[in-house]
Motif scaffolding. Structure first.
Motif, PDB file in Angstrom:
ATOM      1  N   MET A 158       0.801  -1.339   0.046  1.00 37.00           N
ATOM      2  CA  MET A 158       0.148   0.104  -0.091  1.00 37.00           C
ATOM      3  C   MET A 158       0.839   1.355  -0.060  1.00 37.00           C
ATOM      4  SD  MET A 158      -0.980   2.494   2.275  1.00 37.00           S
ATOM      5  CE  MET A 158      -1.265   1.986   3.993  1.00 37.00           C
ATOM      6  N   ALA A 211      -6.893   3.671   0.867  1.00 35.61           N
ATOM      7  CA  ALA A 211      -5.979   3.443   2.226  1.00 35.61           C
ATOM      8  C   ALA A 211      -6.467   4.599   3.167  1.00 35.61           C
ATOM      9  CB  ALA A 211      -4.672   3.566   2.030  1.00 35.61           C
ATOM     10  N   CYS A 244      -7.524   4.116   6.205  1.00 38.83           N
ATOM     11  CA  CYS A 244      -7.257   3.786   7.557  1.00 38.83           C
ATOM     12  C   CYS A 244      -5.668   4.063   7.917  1.00 38.83           C
ATOM     13  CB  CYS A 244      -7.728   2.786   8.213  1.00 38.83           C
ATOM     14  SG  CYS A 244      -6.740   1.193   7.711  1.00 38.83           S
ATOM     15  N   GLY A 245      -5.089   4.360   6.934  1.00 41.19           N
ATOM     16  CA  GLY A 245      -3.439   4.535   6.848  1.00 41.19           C
ATOM     17  C   GLY A 245      -2.916   3.302   7.272  1.00 41.19           C
ATOM     18  N   GLY A 246      -3.462   1.974   6.845  1.00 39.89           N
ATOM     19  CA  GLY A 246      -2.570   0.825   7.002  1.00 39.89           C
ATOM     20  C   GLY A 246      -2.768  -0.060   8.060  1.00 39.89           C
ATOM     21  N   ALA A 299      -5.544  -2.085   8.630  1.00 40.67           N
ATOM     22  CA  ALA A 299      -6.338  -3.151   8.396  1.00 40.67           C
ATOM     23  C   ALA A 299      -7.839  -2.972   8.899  1.00 40.67           C
ATOM     24  CB  ALA A 299      -5.880  -4.533   8.905  1.00 40.67           C
ATOM     25  N   SER A 300      -8.211  -1.824   8.938  1.00 36.45           N
ATOM     26  CA  SER A 300      -9.637  -1.513   9.359  1.00 36.45           C
ATOM     27  C   SER A 300     -10.509  -0.611   8.264  1.00 36.45           C
ATOM     28  CB  SER A 300      -9.313  -0.995  10.556  1.00 36.45           C
ATOM     29  OG  SER A 300      -8.678   0.507  10.534  1.00 36.45           O
ATOM     30  N   CYS A 301     -10.172  -0.535   6.944  1.00 35.85           N
ATOM     31  CA  CYS A 301     -11.036  -0.012   6.157  1.00 35.85           C
ATOM     32  C   CYS A 301     -11.295  -0.632   4.740  1.00 35.85           C
ATOM     33  CB  CYS A 301     -10.465   1.596   5.695  1.00 35.85           C
ATOM     34  SG  CYS A 301      -8.981   1.668   4.602  1.00 35.85           S
ATOM     35  N   ALA A 302     -10.256  -1.422   4.394  1.00 36.68           N
ATOM     36  CA  ALA A 302     -10.511  -2.375   3.264  1.00 36.68           C
ATOM     37  C   ALA A 302     -10.456  -1.427   1.976  1.00 36.68           C
ATOM     38  CB  ALA A 302     -11.886  -3.155   3.481  1.00 36.68           C
ATOM     39  N   CYS A 358      -8.037  -0.454   0.551  1.00 34.67           N
ATOM     40  CA  CYS A 358      -6.746  -0.723  -0.040  1.00 34.67           C
ATOM     41  C   CYS A 358      -6.765  -2.200  -0.827  1.00 34.67           C
ATOM     42  CB  CYS A 358      -5.465  -0.533   0.824  1.00 34.67           C
ATOM     43  SG  CYS A 358      -5.373  -1.630   2.027  1.00 34.67           S
ATOM     44  N   LEU A 378      -5.537  -7.189   1.383  1.00 30.64           N
ATOM     45  CA  LEU A 378      -5.568  -5.643   1.759  1.00 30.64           C
ATOM     46  C   LEU A 378      -3.874  -5.114   1.404  1.00 30.64           C
ATOM     47  CD1 LEU A 378      -7.525  -5.396   4.879  1.00 30.64           C
ATOM     48  CD2 LEU A 378      -8.099  -5.099   2.656  1.00 30.64           C
ATOM     49  N   CYS A 393      -2.127  -3.119   2.502  1.00 26.19           N
ATOM     50  CA  CYS A 393      -1.526  -2.454   3.777  1.00 26.19           C
ATOM     51  C   CYS A 393      -1.012  -3.687   4.627  1.00 26.19           C
ATOM     52  CB  CYS A 393      -2.354  -1.649   4.393  1.00 26.19           C
ATOM     53  SG  CYS A 393      -3.742  -2.465   5.301  1.00 26.19           S
TER      54      CYS A 393
HETATM   55  S1  FES Z   1      -5.311   0.864   4.390  1.00 21.62           S
HETATM   56 FE1  FES Z   1      -6.834   0.457   5.443  1.00 21.62          FE
HETATM   57  S2  FES Z   1      -7.253  -1.551   5.252  1.00 21.62           S
HETATM   58 FE2  FES Z   1      -5.394  -1.277   4.318  1.00 21.62          FE
END
Ligand code: FES
Length: 107
Positions: free
Chosen positions: A25, A38, A40-42, A44-47, A49, A85, A87
């Motif tokens: 990511m 991206a 949520c910035g990495g 793993a909480s937004c999906a 990416c 994902l 990230c």
């Molecule tokens: S940046 Fe949010 S889940 Fe990967």
């Protein structure tokens, strides 16, 4: 230094290079690759990416952990067997060049 080839939904490709160990990511965002939101910035909480790995490389990259696996059920574009994902994927020399398909939508 591994190369990543992002195949975009419009059929074009973006080729970027980044150091081994770089998060996929981050390689996309820092090179302005369209379609990797991206939010949520990495974490793993937004999906947003979401990417599809190349089928042949998917096994080499390893599978998602439990948290990522759960989040992959909330992607805007359909989930496929090679969905990840970005990230949660690290670049490595074993995945050089890495072929990544960017889905049509992220949100
Ligand atoms: S940046 Fe949010 S889940 Fe990967």
């Amino acid at each position: 230094m591994p190369t990543v080839i992002f195949q975009l939904p419009d059929g074009t490709e973006r080729k970027v290079t980044a150091a081994s160990g770089t998060v996929l990511m981050q390689a996309a965002v820092s090179n302005g690759v369209a379609g990797i939101v991206a939010e949520c910035g990495g974490n793993a909480s937004c999906a947003t990416c979401h990417v599809y790995l190349d089928a042949a490389q998917s096994e080499l990259a390893g599978g998602p952990n439990d948290v990522e696996d759960e989040m992959l059920d909330f992607t805007a574009a359909e989930r496929r067997p090679t969905s990840r994902l970005s990230c949660q994927v690290q670049l490595s020399d074993a995945l050089d060049p890495m072929l990544v398909h960017v889905p049509e939508e992220q949100v």
